[in-house]
Design a protein around this motif. Sequence first.
Motif, PDB file in Angstrom:
ATOM      1  N   MET A 179     -32.040  16.990 -44.588  1.00 48.54           N
ATOM      2  CA  MET A 179     -33.532  17.478 -45.032  1.00 48.54           C
ATOM      3  C   MET A 179     -34.081  16.546 -45.887  1.00 48.54           C
ATOM      4  O   MET A 179     -33.647  15.922 -46.656  1.00 48.54           O
ATOM      5  CB  MET A 179     -33.331  18.863 -45.718  1.00 48.54           C
ATOM      6  N   ALA A 180     -35.563  16.233 -45.518  1.00 51.58           N
ATOM      7  CA  ALA A 180     -36.387  15.491 -46.416  1.00 51.58           C
ATOM      8  C   ALA A 180     -36.377  15.838 -47.825  1.00 51.58           C
ATOM      9  O   ALA A 180     -36.372  17.241 -48.025  1.00 51.58           O
ATOM     10  CB  ALA A 180     -37.683  15.267 -45.573  1.00 51.58           C
ATOM     11  N   SER A 181     -36.741  15.103 -48.663  1.00 51.59           N
ATOM     12  CA  SER A 181     -36.718  15.302 -50.261  1.00 51.59           C
ATOM     13  C   SER A 181     -38.140  15.892 -50.097  1.00 51.59           C
ATOM     14  O   SER A 181     -39.051  15.745 -49.431  1.00 51.59           O
ATOM     15  CB  SER A 181     -36.829  14.230 -50.923  1.00 51.59           C
ATOM     16  N   SER A 182     -38.297  16.967 -51.066  1.00 49.37           N
ATOM     17  CA  SER A 182     -39.514  17.901 -51.371  1.00 49.37           C
ATOM     18  C   SER A 182     -40.181  17.638 -52.573  1.00 49.37           C
ATOM     19  O   SER A 182     -39.507  16.980 -53.523  1.00 49.37           O
ATOM     20  CB  SER A 182     -39.323  19.246 -51.131  1.00 49.37           C
ATOM     21  N   LEU A 183     -41.665  17.715 -52.848  1.00 53.83           N
ATOM     22  CA  LEU A 183     -42.364  17.558 -53.805  1.00 53.83           C
ATOM     23  C   LEU A 183     -42.201  18.918 -54.609  1.00 53.83           C
ATOM     24  O   LEU A 183     -41.906  19.951 -54.151  1.00 53.83           O
ATOM     25  CB  LEU A 183     -43.789  17.205 -53.607  1.00 53.83           C
ATOM     26  N   SER A 184     -42.399  18.864 -55.889  1.00 53.07           N
ATOM     27  CA  SER A 184     -42.520  19.930 -56.662  1.00 53.07           C
ATOM     28  C   SER A 184     -43.720  20.783 -56.050  1.00 53.07           C
ATOM     29  O   SER A 184     -44.870  20.341 -55.533  1.00 53.07           O
ATOM     30  CB  SER A 184     -42.900  19.676 -58.102  1.00 53.07           C
ATOM     31  N   PRO A 185     -43.612  22.041 -56.338  1.00 53.48           N
ATOM     32  CA  PRO A 185     -44.979  22.680 -55.779  1.00 53.48           C
ATOM     33  C   PRO A 185     -46.433  22.322 -56.514  1.00 53.48           C
ATOM     34  O   PRO A 185     -47.285  22.237 -55.820  1.00 53.48           O
ATOM     35  CB  PRO A 185     -44.741  24.411 -56.123  1.00 53.48           C
ATOM     36  N   ALA A 186     -46.307  21.977 -57.773  1.00 53.07           N
ATOM     37  CA  ALA A 186     -47.712  21.416 -58.334  1.00 53.07           C
ATOM     38  C   ALA A 186     -47.836  20.322 -57.715  1.00 53.07           C
ATOM     39  O   ALA A 186     -49.447  20.096 -57.540  1.00 53.07           O
ATOM     40  CB  ALA A 186     -47.398  21.509 -60.003  1.00 53.07           C
ATOM     41  N   SER A 187     -47.072  19.253 -57.745  1.00 49.88           N
ATOM     42  CA  SER A 187     -47.553  17.811 -57.001  1.00 49.88           C
ATOM     43  C   SER A 187     -47.746  18.134 -55.800  1.00 49.88           C
ATOM     44  O   SER A 187     -48.535  17.127 -55.124  1.00 49.88           O
ATOM     45  CB  SER A 187     -46.422  16.975 -57.160  1.00 49.88           C
ATOM     46  N   GLY A 233     -37.618  16.395 -39.295  1.00 50.88           N
ATOM     47  CA  GLY A 233     -37.252  15.530 -40.074  1.00 50.88           C
ATOM     48  C   GLY A 233     -38.357  14.243 -40.245  1.00 50.88           C
ATOM     49  O   GLY A 233     -39.040  14.027 -39.548  1.00 50.88           O
ATOM     50  N   PHE A 234     -38.522  14.013 -41.472  1.00 57.15           N
ATOM     51  CA  PHE A 234     -39.449  13.006 -41.743  1.00 57.15           C
ATOM     52  C   PHE A 234     -39.068  11.862 -42.909  1.00 57.15           C
ATOM     53  O   PHE A 234     -38.247  12.026 -43.472  1.00 57.15           O
ATOM     54  CB  PHE A 234     -40.953  13.652 -42.125  1.00 57.15           C
ATOM     55  N   ASP A 235     -39.714  10.718 -42.918  1.00 60.12           N
ATOM     56  CA  ASP A 235     -39.496   9.815 -44.164  1.00 60.12           C
ATOM     57  C   ASP A 235     -40.287  10.176 -45.265  1.00 60.12           C
ATOM     58  O   ASP A 235     -41.280  10.581 -45.220  1.00 60.12           O
ATOM     59  CB  ASP A 235     -39.836   8.361 -43.626  1.00 60.12           C
ATOM     60  N   PRO A 236     -39.764  10.191 -46.587  1.00 57.07           N
ATOM     61  CA  PRO A 236     -40.436  10.729 -47.616  1.00 57.07           C
ATOM     62  C   PRO A 236     -41.917  10.043 -47.768  1.00 57.07           C
ATOM     63  O   PRO A 236     -42.672  10.430 -48.061  1.00 57.07           O
ATOM     64  CB  PRO A 236     -39.468  10.479 -48.795  1.00 57.07           C
ATOM     65  N   GLU A 267     -43.970   9.331 -45.705  1.00 62.55           N
ATOM     66  CA  GLU A 267     -44.880  10.224 -44.935  1.00 62.55           C
ATOM     67  C   GLU A 267     -45.909  11.139 -45.749  1.00 62.55           C
ATOM     68  O   GLU A 267     -47.004  11.470 -45.128  1.00 62.55           O
ATOM     69  CB  GLU A 267     -44.357  10.876 -43.866  1.00 62.55           C
ATOM     70  N   GLN A 268     -45.288  11.649 -46.919  1.00 62.10           N
ATOM     71  CA  GLN A 268     -46.094  12.701 -47.642  1.00 62.10           C
ATOM     72  C   GLN A 268     -47.302  12.146 -48.023  1.00 62.10           C
ATOM     73  O   GLN A 268     -47.623  11.051 -48.418  1.00 62.10           O
ATOM     74  CB  GLN A 268     -45.415  12.974 -48.578  1.00 62.10           C
ATOM     75  N   PRO A 269     -48.532  12.862 -48.144  1.00 62.04           N
ATOM     76  CA  PRO A 269     -48.422  14.451 -47.800  1.00 62.04           C
ATOM     77  C   PRO A 269     -48.447  14.769 -46.191  1.00 62.04           C
ATOM     78  O   PRO A 269     -49.158  14.036 -45.610  1.00 62.04           O
ATOM     79  CB  PRO A 269     -49.740  14.744 -48.540  1.00 62.04           C
ATOM     80  N   LEU A 270     -47.565  15.493 -45.802  1.00 64.29           N
ATOM     81  CA  LEU A 270     -47.328  15.752 -44.433  1.00 64.29           C
ATOM     82  C   LEU A 270     -47.562  17.300 -43.914  1.00 64.29           C
ATOM     83  O   LEU A 270     -46.958  18.157 -44.797  1.00 64.29           O
ATOM     84  CB  LEU A 270     -46.078  15.023 -44.015  1.00 64.29           C
ATOM     85  N   ALA A 271     -48.190  17.313 -43.243  1.00 68.66           N
ATOM     86  CA  ALA A 271     -48.306  18.906 -42.593  1.00 68.66           C
ATOM     87  C   ALA A 271     -47.632  19.187 -41.162  1.00 68.66           C
ATOM     88  O   ALA A 271     -47.543  18.144 -40.354  1.00 68.66           O
ATOM     89  CB  ALA A 271     -49.890  19.318 -42.313  1.00 68.66           C
ATOM     90  N   LEU A 272     -46.845  20.326 -41.247  1.00 69.40           N
ATOM     91  CA  LEU A 272     -46.398  20.680 -39.643  1.00 69.40           C
ATOM     92  C   LEU A 272     -47.168  21.403 -38.936  1.00 69.40           C
ATOM     93  O   LEU A 272     -47.632  22.539 -39.653  1.00 69.40           O
ATOM     94  CB  LEU A 272     -44.944  21.336 -39.993  1.00 69.40           C
ATOM     95  N   GLN A 273     -47.492  20.967 -37.925  1.00 68.00           N
ATOM     96  CA  GLN A 273     -48.333  22.063 -36.863  1.00 68.00           C
ATOM     97  C   GLN A 273     -47.430  23.090 -36.097  1.00 68.00           C
ATOM     98  O   GLN A 273     -46.409  22.414 -35.205  1.00 68.00           O
ATOM     99  CB  GLN A 273     -49.225  21.058 -36.067  1.00 68.00           C
ATOM    100  N   LEU A 274     -47.514  24.072 -36.252  1.00 67.57           N
ATOM    101  CA  LEU A 274     -46.866  25.032 -35.334  1.00 67.57           C
ATOM    102  C   LEU A 274     -47.722  25.535 -34.053  1.00 67.57           C
ATOM    103  O   LEU A 274     -48.876  25.764 -34.190  1.00 67.57           O
ATOM    104  CB  LEU A 274     -46.458  26.296 -36.135  1.00 67.57           C
ATOM    105  N   GLY A 275     -46.957  25.540 -33.054  1.00 70.70           N
ATOM    106  CA  GLY A 275     -47.544  26.535 -31.907  1.00 70.70           C
ATOM    107  C   GLY A 275     -46.842  27.911 -31.821  1.00 70.70           C
ATOM    108  O   GLY A 275     -45.495  27.888 -32.091  1.00 70.70           O
TER     109      GLY A 275
END
Length: 340
Positions: A1-9, A66-69, A71-79
């Motif tokens: 799993m890719a590393s995540s940012l804190s909600p604030a950041s 999966g993504f490289d860190p 790439e952030q800020p990165l959005a997932l598009q869903l169908g």
Amino acid sequence: MASSLSPASAAQRYDDSLRLSVAPMMDWTDRHCRVFHRLLAPSARLYTEMVHANAVMHGDRERLLGFDPTEQPLALQLGGSEPELLAQAARIAGEWGYVEVNLNCGCPSDRVQAGRFGACLMREPSLVAECVAAMSEATTIPVTVKCRLGVDEDNDYDVFADFVDQVVRAGSRMVVVHARNAWLKGLSPKENREIPPLRYDWAYRLKQERPQLPVVLNGGIAEVEAAQAHLTHVDGVMLGRAAYHDPYVLHRLDAALTGTAPRPRGELLLALRPYVEAQLEKGLALKHITRHILGLFLGQPGGRAFRQILSEGAHRPGADWSLVAEALAVTEAQGRRVAA
């Protein structure tokens, strides 16, 4: 799993990247493309290819999400169009570190129509609102919608605006407006990006009448000056095919919006080397990365040679960074001859 940012950041970076983004494009904006685009546009928001919610639930998540860190800020598009399934996928998107989850209400392909999602959802605003509400309940990251102006011969601004109002009331934090209709019969997806007329004024009016709603404009934006003009009317611009076929325009626009000097094309390419070599060490074939960079020297002396060397050589067994270096050397040599 890719590393995540804190909600604030994550929220801060989401807001900072609103002015410029790169559209989700099937078969194009994979993780290798996005790493390249991040080098070109450090301030932009990037989007994945559309992933169906059912695939998120049952497919290979590392391959799909999966993504490289970098790439952030990165959005997932869903169908999709099933509220419960989309809610579960949105929750997973937050857990994987995405800063936004976007619902596709704009793709006009036959396959998408058969699955009752994409552009045909423009005619089911109450269902889209249900989906957005379920997604918003399931995650703390922003839920957004990407839509068209209408479907087929829908030419009523009030119907379009009502669609937007319903999804915003349900929880959509932003709308991305591809400023054309989607024709569900008789046009291919490619023709749907070119034939229906652009009506930017609808997006302008939407923003003017709803000043608190973030509105991002998509469709036919291919020049830095045009993008800057649009930004006097809307909050952000989303580049699609232009960013892919002529990636340096993406870099120039990012530089213009951030007040920085554009970097030379060769310098940007060399900055990609550590990523390329790391991927090659993992067993990835060079062609999976170089296919995304073929347009870097579009319109420049040596640009054709750059594309030819990479296109002919990247698929060969053992192809490595030396091929990219060769393509760059030939291109820059031709550029020097023209300048002399």
